[in-house]
Design a protein around this motif. Structure first.
Motif, short mmCIF file in Angstrom:
data_model
loop_
_atom_site.label_atom_id
_atom_site.label_comp_id
_atom_site.label_asym_id
_atom_site.label_seq_id
_atom_site.Cartn_x
_atom_site.Cartn_y
_atom_site.Cartn_z
N GLU A 278 0.82 -1.20 0.18
CA GLU A 278 0.08 0.13 -0.01
C GLU A 278 0.76 1.18 0.00
OE1 GLU A 278 -4.41 -1.33 2.02
OE2 GLU A 278 -2.94 -0.35 3.19
N LYS A 279 2.13 1.16 0.63
CA LYS A 279 2.95 2.34 0.60
C LYS A 279 4.33 2.09 0.62
CE LYS A 279 3.83 6.94 1.87
NZ LYS A 279 3.31 7.93 0.78
N ARG A 280 5.20 2.54 -0.19
CA ARG A 280 6.55 2.32 -0.19
C ARG A 280 7.30 3.81 -0.69
NH1 ARG A 280 7.29 -1.50 -5.58
NH2 ARG A 280 6.86 0.18 -7.23
N PHE A 281 8.50 3.74 -0.31
CA PHE A 281 9.52 4.66 -0.91
C PHE A 281 10.88 4.22 -0.62
CE2 PHE A 281 7.88 6.02 3.04
CZ PHE A 281 9.14 6.17 4.03
N TRP A 300 0.98 3.94 13.34
CA TRP A 300 2.20 4.04 12.96
C TRP A 300 2.52 5.27 12.51
CZ3 TRP A 300 -1.71 1.53 10.11
CH2 TRP A 300 -1.96 2.00 8.70
N ASN A 301 3.78 5.62 12.13
CA ASN A 301 4.53 6.83 11.69
C ASN A 301 5.78 6.88 11.32
OD1 ASN A 301 4.95 9.77 11.17
ND2 ASN A 301 5.64 9.98 13.25
N GLY A 307 15.40 13.01 3.99
CA GLY A 307 14.67 12.37 2.93
C GLY A 307 13.30 13.20 2.87
N PRO A 308 12.37 13.05 1.93
CA PRO A 308 11.14 13.60 1.74
C PRO A 308 10.16 12.88 2.28
CG PRO A 308 11.90 12.91 -0.25
CD PRO A 308 13.13 12.62 0.57
N SER A 309 10.20 11.64 2.34
CA SER A 309 8.81 10.76 2.47
C SER A 309 8.54 10.22 3.83
CB SER A 309 9.24 9.56 1.70
OG SER A 309 9.31 9.65 -0.04
N THR A 310 7.35 9.94 4.03
CA THR A 310 6.64 9.55 5.34
C THR A 310 5.58 8.68 4.90
OG1 THR A 310 6.54 10.15 7.63
CG2 THR A 310 5.41 11.44 5.85
N ASP A 311 4.99 8.28 6.14
CA ASP A 311 3.84 7.22 6.12
C ASP A 311 3.23 7.20 7.65
OD1 ASP A 311 2.03 5.35 5.36
OD2 ASP A 311 3.04 3.84 5.94
N SER A 312 1.89 7.27 7.66
CA SER A 312 1.41 7.25 8.99
C SER A 312 -0.02 6.80 8.85
CB SER A 312 1.30 8.71 9.67
OG SER A 312 0.58 9.62 8.92
#
Length: 318
Positions: A278-281, A300-301, A307-312
């Motif tokens: 669902e999410k990757r970088f 989650w966070n 770097g510019p990416s994140t996920d939460s």
């Protein structure tokens, strides 16, 4: 390999403490940081990606903002011995030891007959570094390939060494049977289940690695017991799956698989696009923070340190 199945699986479910409280105070949240693939050969630069991650997680440990740091394998590159852990990894990361729970990975951490010092280092037995990891303080010496489990709040974590699938499949089979018994007991006790291992099964391909297909027996056991959460590393990037079953299908009661190998090693691009991701970088170093609630929900966070990416996000209770 000299280790027997009994020795490999000696550290087991100590700390599995029965059903959740009824009518008393609520079981507290569990706060976790997790990352793997941490430090380049010879690196002691505090401004490197590894140094930034180490400093950020160390602050969380010192300020008591996390209950555990999960080291997802590949602590020190390329082929680490006692001197490498002491002179390089510990220079940046030693502040995480008071809350460190670890797994060994092939082959940077451990290859039988070659580099076998990670367990010595974690038990304070490498000259110049007497401090022990948190799990070693609790349990004593843990061999590189030993499975163990640990309750954190209302969650039960099993820690597995992926190395056995490469070096001794018979031991991996014994570990599969141990995992089945361990998860069954924890589930019966009312715990929500999580598993930590280095090489990911639910992952995109890179130029270096495909999914760890030989781990499928573990995945089948995890699905059988409805594990909620898995954590792994190895790929040198970040991925999060949908709740997924053992047939790669997104299902409500599946496993959310986090692959967090952004600890400091050079990042790798993806060469495939599995539907369950669902999410990757692959452009950002950092680490994952999780807050696990007693009802089985979790937040989650991804904390970016370069770097510019994140996920939460949040996964609701079952």
């Amino acid at each position: 390999m000299a280790a027997t199945a009994a020795a490999i699986l000696a550290v087991s479910t100590a700390g599995c403490t029965g059903a959740p409280e009824q009518g008393g105070s609520a079981t507290p949240d569990v706060r976790i940081a997790a990352v793997g693939d941490m430090n380049d050969a010879g690196n002691i630069d505090p401004d490197s990606p590894s140094g930034r991650n180490a400093a950020a997680i160390t602050r969380l440990v010192q300020d008591n903002e996390i209950d555990a740091f999960l080291g997802l394998g590949d602590f020190q590159y390329d082929t680490a011995y006692c001197d490498d852990y002491v002179n390089y990894w510990a220079t940046l990361w030693s502040g995480t030891m008071p809350k460190l729970y670890w797994v060994s990975a092939p082959n940077h951490d451990w290859e039988p007959g070659r580099n076998e010092d990670l367990d010595n280092f974690m038990n304070g037995q490498c000259p110049g570094s007497p401090e022990k990891a948190a799990i070693n303080m609790e349990r004593g010496r843990i061999g590189n390939g030993e499975a163990y489990s640990k309750d954190l709040g209302n969650w039960h974590f099993a820690f597995l060494s992926s190395a056995h699938w490469r070096y001794n499949p018979a031991q991996a089979g014994a570990m599969t049977r141990w995992l089945d018994r361990d998860l069954a007991a924890a589930k019966e006790a009312g715990k929500h289940l999580a598993v930590v291992h280095h090489e990911p099964y639910f992952t995109s391909t890179t130029a270096e690695h495909e999914r760890a297909g030989d781990h499928k027996p573990w995945i089948d056991v995890m699905w059988k017991h409805r594990v909620r959460l898995t954590l792994s590393g190895s790929q040198h990037n970040y991925e999060r799956s949908c709740p997924v079953n053992n047939k790669d299908k997104c299902v409500d009661d599946g496993m959310t698989a986090f692959q967090v190998s952004t600890g400091g090693i050079a990042l790798r691009p993806f060469t495939s696009s599995p539907r369950y991701i669902e999410k990757r970088f692959s452009d950002t170093h950092g680490f994952l923070r999780l807050t696990l609630h007693s009802d089985g929900s979790f937040d989650w966070n991804f904390v970016a340190t370069r770097g510019p990416s994140t996920d939460s996000g949040t996964r609701p209770a079952p």
